[in-house]
Each structure stands twice: as C-alpha cells, then as structure tokens.
Scaffold this motif. Structure first.
Motif, PDB file in Angstrom:
ATOM      1  N   TYR A 193       0.836  -1.199   0.000  1.00 31.49           N
ATOM      2  CA  TYR A 193       0.000   0.000   0.000  1.00 31.49           C
ATOM      3  C   TYR A 193       0.868   1.245   0.000  1.00 31.49           C
ATOM      4  O   TYR A 193       1.803   1.360   0.802  1.00 31.49           O
ATOM      5  CB  TYR A 193      -0.886   0.052   1.253  1.00 31.49           C
ATOM      6  N   ASP A 194       0.563   2.173  -0.886  1.00 34.21           N
ATOM      7  CA  ASP A 194       1.127   3.506  -0.782  1.00 34.21           C
ATOM      8  C   ASP A 194       0.734   4.071   0.578  1.00 34.21           C
ATOM      9  O   ASP A 194      -0.406   3.902   1.025  1.00 34.21           O
ATOM     10  CB  ASP A 194       0.590   4.385  -1.909  1.00 34.21           C
ATOM     11  N   ARG A 237       1.079   3.521  16.745  1.00 30.56           N
ATOM     12  CA  ARG A 237      -0.324   3.647  17.158  1.00 30.56           C
ATOM     13  C   ARG A 237      -1.295   2.885  16.253  1.00 30.56           C
ATOM     14  O   ARG A 237      -2.407   2.559  16.685  1.00 30.56           O
ATOM     15  CB  ARG A 237      -0.722   5.127  17.181  1.00 30.56           C
ATOM     16  N   VAL A 238      -0.884   2.624  15.016  1.00 28.18           N
ATOM     17  CA  VAL A 238      -1.789   1.977  14.071  1.00 28.18           C
ATOM     18  C   VAL A 238      -1.300   0.583  13.678  1.00 28.18           C
ATOM     19  O   VAL A 238      -1.969  -0.423  13.938  1.00 28.18           O
ATOM     20  CB  VAL A 238      -1.988   2.847  12.809  1.00 28.18           C
ATOM     21  N   LEU A 239      -0.116   0.507  13.072  1.00 22.20           N
ATOM     22  CA  LEU A 239       0.355  -0.766  12.521  1.00 22.20           C
ATOM     23  C   LEU A 239       0.694  -1.783  13.600  1.00 22.20           C
ATOM     24  O   LEU A 239       0.270  -2.947  13.521  1.00 22.20           O
ATOM     25  CB  LEU A 239       1.556  -0.522  11.615  1.00 22.20           C
ATOM     26  N   ASP A 240       1.462  -1.371  14.602  1.00 25.14           N
ATOM     27  CA  ASP A 240       1.855  -2.318  15.652  1.00 25.14           C
ATOM     28  C   ASP A 240       0.643  -2.798  16.448  1.00 25.14           C
ATOM     29  O   ASP A 240       0.555  -3.971  16.827  1.00 25.14           O
ATOM     30  CB  ASP A 240       2.884  -1.685  16.593  1.00 25.14           C
ATOM     31  N   GLU A 255       2.245  -9.578   9.109  1.00 25.81           N
ATOM     32  CA  GLU A 255       3.584  -9.005   9.290  1.00 25.81           C
ATOM     33  C   GLU A 255       3.685  -7.832   8.316  1.00 25.81           C
ATOM     34  O   GLU A 255       2.956  -7.772   7.328  1.00 25.81           O
ATOM     35  CB  GLU A 255       4.683 -10.032   8.993  1.00 25.81           C
ATOM     36  N   TYR A 256       4.583  -6.893   8.574  1.00 27.79           N
ATOM     37  CA  TYR A 256       4.721  -5.764   7.649  1.00 27.79           C
ATOM     38  C   TYR A 256       6.136  -5.216   7.684  1.00 27.79           C
ATOM     39  O   TYR A 256       6.901  -5.464   8.634  1.00 27.79           O
ATOM     40  CB  TYR A 256       3.719  -4.661   7.990  1.00 27.79           C
ATOM     41  N   ARG A 257       6.456  -4.460   6.643  1.00 33.18           N
ATOM     42  CA  ARG A 257       7.754  -3.754   6.605  1.00 33.18           C
ATOM     43  C   ARG A 257       7.565  -2.454   5.851  1.00 33.18           C
ATOM     44  O   ARG A 257       6.762  -2.372   4.896  1.00 33.18           O
ATOM     45  CB  ARG A 257       8.832  -4.615   5.949  1.00 33.18           C
ATOM     46  N   PRO A 258       8.263  -1.399   6.245  1.00 31.32           N
ATOM     47  CA  PRO A 258       8.177  -0.129   5.512  1.00 31.32           C
ATOM     48  C   PRO A 258       8.971  -0.184   4.218  1.00 31.32           C
ATOM     49  O   PRO A 258      10.003  -0.861   4.132  1.00 31.32           O
ATOM     50  CB  PRO A 258       8.784   0.873   6.494  1.00 31.32           C
ATOM     51  N   PHE A 272       2.711  -5.621   3.337  1.00 29.86           N
ATOM     52  CA  PHE A 272       2.164  -6.552   4.312  1.00 29.86           C
ATOM     53  C   PHE A 272       2.339  -7.986   3.821  1.00 29.86           C
ATOM     54  O   PHE A 272       2.181  -8.272   2.633  1.00 29.86           O
ATOM     55  CB  PHE A 272       0.673  -6.298   4.534  1.00 29.86           C
ATOM     56  N   THR A 273       2.655  -8.875   4.734  1.00 36.63           N
ATOM     57  CA  THR A 273       2.666 -10.311   4.468  1.00 36.63           C
ATOM     58  C   THR A 273       1.563 -10.932   5.313  1.00 36.63           C
ATOM     59  O   THR A 273       1.570 -10.816   6.545  1.00 36.63           O
ATOM     60  CB  THR A 273       4.019 -10.937   4.834  1.00 36.63           C
ATOM     61  N   LEU A 274       0.606 -11.564   4.640  1.00 41.99           N
ATOM     62  CA  LEU A 274      -0.575 -12.087   5.309  1.00 41.99           C
ATOM     63  C   LEU A 274      -0.621 -13.608   5.201  1.00 41.99           C
ATOM     64  O   LEU A 274      -0.365 -14.175   4.134  1.00 41.99           O
ATOM     65  CB  LEU A 274      -1.840 -11.504   4.685  1.00 41.99           C
TER      66      LEU A 274
END
Length: 400
Positions: A193-194, A237-240, A255-258, A272-274
C-alpha cells in the motif's frame, strides 16, 4: 473477480461450527470504501448487517437489536451501556465520529465515478432496544450477494479494540479470499500500500480528497498535518497495534515492513505479508457434554425467534418452540425456513414444534436441483450457490 471459494462441504462445515462463530457478509466494494469511524460504530454496523431485514412496504433496511443481544455480542457488563450507545448516536465531542455522520465513499478512478453514502439514516435506543435504519443504497452491497463479496467473522471483530484493526481485518480478509479464489494460492500473500492511500483507506486522511491533492497540500507551508504524520507514530499507534490484535484475535496473521525511497529514506509505502491461521476457538471434542445455557442465553434465543416469526406470537409459544429445540438456533431456523416454503399453516407454533422434533427439511426448489445437477467441476468451485441462511446462525457462547 473478488470473492470466496466454497467447496461442496462448506454448508456442513459451517453447520458443525455454528456454535463457535458468527458471520456477516459485505461486498468488497463496501469493504474498500473510504471513511472515518470509531471501533464501536464499526462493530454496531457489523451486528446490524446480521440483524437487518428489508421492509417490503417501503424498502427500508432496518435492524432491530435487543440490548441484551448487544451486551452479549460486545461482551459488555457495564451499567453505563446506555451512555455508550448514546455517545455513538450523539457524541459529546465534535471530533468523535457519530453513527449518523458516518459517511463512506465508493469510488472508481478508472471510470471517474465517486459516490458518498451516509451509512445510517436513523438510529434510536428505546426500551433497551437499538433500532438502526441503514441507507437504502446499501441494499446491493449487503443483500443477494452472489460474487465480489467476503464473509467476515463477527466473533473476531468484536475482540478488536481499534477501528484501524477492524478496517484492516476486513480489507485483508477480502484480499486473501480474492487470491484464494483466483489463484488457488493458500498463502502467504504480499500486499503493498502507498502510505498516503493506506491512511486514506483507514480514514486518517480525508477520504473525499484525491491522494494527489493531499500530497500537493503536504508540500505547502499551510498544510495541517495528520495526527500520524510521522511514520514512527503511525507505526506505533496503528500498525503495531493492528498487528498485535489481528495476530491474537483473528484468522489473519499479519507481518509488515516499511518501503523507503528518495533522499533520507522516507517511508512511502507499507508491504504486508498475510497468512491464514487457525481460528482462536477450539472445536469441542466429539461426545463432549453440551454447555449449559444461562438465562441470558435462553432469552437471546427467544429474542431471535420473536424477530424471525412475522405477526404476533405469545412468549409462552416462543418458549415452547425454543424448548422443543433445546434452544438450538440452527434447528429453529431450519424449521422456520421450512414453514416459509410450506404454504398456509393454521397452527404455526404446533407446526414448528413438530418440525423441530421430526427434523422437517425445507422443500428444495426445482431451480436449485437443476443448478446442482448441471454443475461441473468448473462452475462448481468459484461460483457461489450457497444458502446465506447458513451464515445467519448466532453464537451461543461468546468468548471473552
């Protein structure tokens, strides 16, 4: 095509697990609609979807939800429950999203189409019952869904505390089901996602303003920065928080990475890895003793019967029907469905009790027989000929 894959044994699997899960369905367009809301608003909307019926006289979509049912599903034992509902309908702060002010934007940039829809047109809480009237424009997004929709777990949603977690759960679940339906890939799934588009999807950025305009304004000196302008704050506040809640409470493991770019390595996207994970509830072992229903449990089933049977019916008759079924909502619904296809019935209460005890089945329509007999290995898999009544079964025992 967006949708879910349902095998031939889906109905039986859902029936076996009816005591463990509550489900609701949404079109994928509605799931991906942009808008700002609170966690309680989103939960109430999900509950309303399950309870909603179309009024044949005026076409209004109305959900009537007893307060006892709300308390049960939401796990609320607070004496100030009325105050919580009141704050949703009439917020004490202008910055708090109201159930009546909640607006979603359905858009398709390719066809240059955008539509703003107020989700709720009327809401009342009287005599312990919440009545929500949904916008008529939502009928195609909630009813008669044949494709491009996702089945979601209300059991999972009510455990989530953050509105962003709920929104991400619905988005991720729809994307995962889409991939399964189109590629037969069981995961894991990679979704990127942008960053600005993700914030807009979650309602952090104004969903009515194009992303290109938001970026232009951000570069100007007078731009009012969003509350999570710094990525570190957005991450914390959002992703974690979403990662913790989804991984602990839902069937979606995240899981996610910037993704960084440009001078200084500014974060421009999130990948994101789902992965699908087993439901959090355990299926009771075969032969395990049935759970004892509390008085609240029995009252909730009686409330359900009152809502399913048209016209007036005495509480004594409702209780007799429930007792005949041992308060099993699946058996009650099956009997009521059979009665709707039987024609004129003189003594509905007696008929339902007999149907429950003798296991009457609703007569199958000839078109359904033809569809099944003509099904082949291609049209049988991705296309849904599923009976949505199987998704309308309430959870008897709400996990804390």
């Amino acid at each position: 095509m967006w949708g879910i894959v349902m095998g031939d044994n889906t109905k039986e699997e859902l029936a076996e697990n009816r005591d463990l899960q509550m489900y609701y369905s949404k079109s994928n367009q509605l799931i991906n609609a942009k808008g700002r809301s609170s966690a309680l608003n989103l939960k109430l909307f999900a509950i309303a979807i399950r309870a909603a019926r179309i009024n044949p006289s005026d076409g209004q979509i109305v959900a009537v939800i007893p307060g006892m049912t709300l308390r049960r599903i939401l796990g609320s034992n607070s004496n100030s429950f009325y105050d919580q509902i009141k704050a949703v309908i009439k917020p004490v702060s202008p910055s708090t999203p109201s159930l009546l002010d909640w607006r979603l934007y359905l858009e398709d940039d390719a066809s240059q189409h955008i539509e703003g829809i107020n989700i709720v047109t009327h809401a009342t809480f009287v005599n312990g019952t919440l009545t929500i009237v949904l916008n008529k424009e939502l009928e195609s997004q909630l009813f008669h869904l044949k494709s491009n929709y996702t089945i979601l777990s209300l059991t999972d949603v009510v455990k989530l505390k953050s509105a962003y977690s709920i929104k991400l759960y619905e988005i991720f679940k729809s994307r995962m089901d889409r991939e399964m339906a189109t590629t037969r890939n069981a995961g894991p799934y990679l979704i990127s996602y942008d960053l600005d588009e993700l914030k807009q999807e979650l309602g952090i950025e104004d969903p009515s303003v194009p992303v290109t305009e938001i970026r232009k304004k951000k570069s100007g000196p007078t731009h009012r920065r969003d509350i999570y302008a710094e990525y570190s704050e957005f991450r914390r506040r959002v992703l974690d928080k979403a990662k913790e809640e989804l991984n602990q409470c839902t069937s979606v493991f995240m899981e996610y990475r910037p993704v960084r770019s440009g001078k200084g390595g500014r974060v421009v996207a999130v990948e994101f890895t789902l992965t699908r994970q087993a439901p959090q509830e355990e299926v009771p072992a075969a032969g395990a003793p049935a759970k004892t229903l509390s008085e609240n449990d029995r009252m909730e089933v009686m409330d359900l019967v009152l809502g399913l049977i048209p016209g007036k019916i005495s509480l004594r008759d409702v209780k007799a029907i429930c007792e005949a079924a041992d308060y099993d909502e699946g058996r009650i619904r099956k009997a009521i469905d059979a009665s709707r296809r039987t024609g004129r019935i003189e003594n509905l209460t007696g008929w339902l009790i007999s149907a429950i005890r003798n296991g009457y089945e609703a007569p199958e329509k000839s078109s359904e027989k033809e569809n099944r007999s003509s099904a082949n290995r291609f049209n049988r898999y991705p296309q849904n000929s599923y009976d949505f009544e199987a998704l309308e079964k309430f959870l008897r025992e709400q996990q804390p």
